[in-house]
Design an enzyme around this catalytic site. Structure first.
Site, PDB file in Angstrom:
ATOM      1  N   THR A  87       0.810  -1.255  -0.058  1.00  0.00           N
ATOM      2  CA  THR A  87       0.055  -0.073   0.055  1.00  0.00           C
ATOM      3  C   THR A  87       1.007   1.286   0.043  1.00  0.00           C
ATOM      4  O   THR A  87       0.418   2.262  -0.375  1.00  0.00           O
ATOM      5  CB  THR A  87      -0.937  -0.047   1.103  1.00  0.00           C
ATOM      6  OG1 THR A  87      -1.940  -0.966   1.107  1.00  0.00           O
ATOM      7  CG2 THR A  87      -1.677   1.133   1.280  1.00  0.00           C
TER       8      THR A  87
ATOM      9  N   THR B 155       1.602  -4.242   4.539  1.00  0.00           N
ATOM     10  CA  THR B 155       1.296  -4.588   5.730  1.00  0.00           C
ATOM     11  C   THR B 155       1.060  -6.090   6.130  1.00  0.00           C
ATOM     12  O   THR B 155       0.889  -6.629   7.066  1.00  0.00           O
ATOM     13  CB  THR B 155       0.330  -3.706   6.290  1.00  0.00           C
ATOM     14  OG1 THR B 155      -0.767  -3.625   5.740  1.00  0.00           O
ATOM     15  CG2 THR B 155       1.080  -2.144   6.398  1.00  0.00           C
ATOM     16  N   ASP B 156       0.252  -6.584   5.037  1.00  0.00           N
ATOM     17  CA  ASP B 156      -0.547  -8.054   5.153  1.00  0.00           C
ATOM     18  C   ASP B 156       0.382  -8.830   5.713  1.00  0.00           C
ATOM     19  O   ASP B 156      -0.124  -9.779   6.622  1.00  0.00           O
ATOM     20  CB  ASP B 156      -1.441  -8.145   4.123  1.00  0.00           C
ATOM     21  CG  ASP B 156      -2.646  -7.438   3.851  1.00  0.00           C
ATOM     22  OD1 ASP B 156      -3.009  -6.544   4.878  1.00  0.00           O
ATOM     23  OD2 ASP B 156      -3.210  -7.275   2.845  1.00  0.00           O
TER      24      ASP B 156
END
Ligand code: ASP
Length: 311
Positions: free
Chosen positions: A16, A95-96
């Protein structure tokens, strides 16, 4: 003579932080990994005075992180850390699955220099995007003398890789570590350290030399009301060599799931016990119990088991 600014290498993988959306108000419907690393750096005027090099390792949404990318990333990080002139490395990442990549890099490299992952919850095009400040902070930490190990620089805090968890789906303070707080905070760009930098023994790049499709498969199975263990049987039947059980509470499992795990062990499959709880360790029952995952989340325990099976 004034000593030169530390040289920091930024390795981009996507996420992101490099995401773009059609509208500045859109913080969920964006494409991750759309911007190149040069654009990320250019968006932070305060980085202009820093000595930086950058390289793109991947441009993916980290939900699609895979073994081939991990391997390439570990090799590129090791390559740059071996250069005496490089003070540290920053890795931009989604971030996942960041906690998995951070743990993987820490176990494989246990670097004597800082390797700071950073990320964002809002795309680069968003009003109050969080990526630029995170990137600036990560470069600051990666250039700090005495810093070492793999960590995450995010929302003004520095987290160690071991025990790291993404804990929120949307908030910009999306990370925490098991029971301990951050290693340090950045306050107005100044680092205030609370604890020692992470240390550890590196497994080394030789551990991950096998082609990714030859890596042992490790699956995660959850305990829940009515869990009957059929997923464990299916995993074993389809070739899994390891199973992490994300148990309830302190890693407990239903009677039927316990029976399925016993069948898996009897078939030579390695089992690790973690918890589906957000925080808290899973401790060994006794000295002979090697299955308890300690402070590792189930996804980090999966990385640990996979690396162990590669030995
Ligand atoms: N799906 C994105 C990723 O992990 C989420 C993020 O970066 O925050 O790449």
């Amino acid at each position: 003579m004034q000593s030169p600014m530390p040289l920091v290498v930024i390795l981009a993988t996507g996420g992101t932080i490099a995401g773009t959306a059609a509208a500045a108000t859109d913080t969920t419907g964006y494409r991750a990994g759309a911007l190149g690393v040069e654009a990320l750096i250019a968006a932070v005027p305060a980085l202009a005075g820093h000595r930086l090099e950058s390289e793109s390792v991947a441009a993916i949404d980290s939900k699609d992180m895979d073994l081939a990318t991990w391997k390439r990333l570990a090799e590129r990080v090791a390559h740059h850390l071996a250069r005496p002139e490089v003070a540290g490395v920053v890795v931009t990442h989604g971030t996942d699955t960041l906690e998995e990549t951070a743990y993987f890099l820490q176990r494989v490299l246990a670097p004597p220099k800082p390797v700071m992952l950073t990320a964002a919850m809002r795309p680069a095009t968003a009003l109050s995007a969080d990526g630029p400040a995170n990137l600036l902070d990560a470069v600051t930490v990666a250039g700090t003398p005495g810093a070492r190990g793999v960590g995450l620089v995010f929302a003004g805090a520095v987290w160690a890789a071991v025990g790291l968890r993404k804990i929120h789906t949307l908030q910009t303070s999306a990370f925490a570590a098991s029971d301990c707080g951050p290693i340090a905070r950045l306050e107005g760009g100044v680092l205030r350290a609370f604890r020692d930098w992470p240390q550890g023994e590196a497994l080394g790049l030789a551990r991950i030399a096998a082609a990714p499709d030859a890596w042992p498969r490790v699956e995660i199975v959850l305990n829940h009301s009515g869990a009957d263990g059929r997923l464990v049987d299916a995993a074993v039947a389809s070739g899994a060599r390891g199973i992490v059980v994300a148990g309830t509470g302190h890693g407990s499992v239903s009677q039927r799931l316990a029976e399925a795990l016993a069948r898996a062990r009897a078939a030579g499959v390695r089992v690790a016990r973690a918890s589906r709880c957000a925080f808290g360790p899973v401790l060994p029952h006794d000295a002979a119990d090697l299955e308890a995952s300690g402070e590792l989340s189930a996804v980090q325990a999966r990385v640990e088991l996979q690396l162990a099976l590669l030995a």
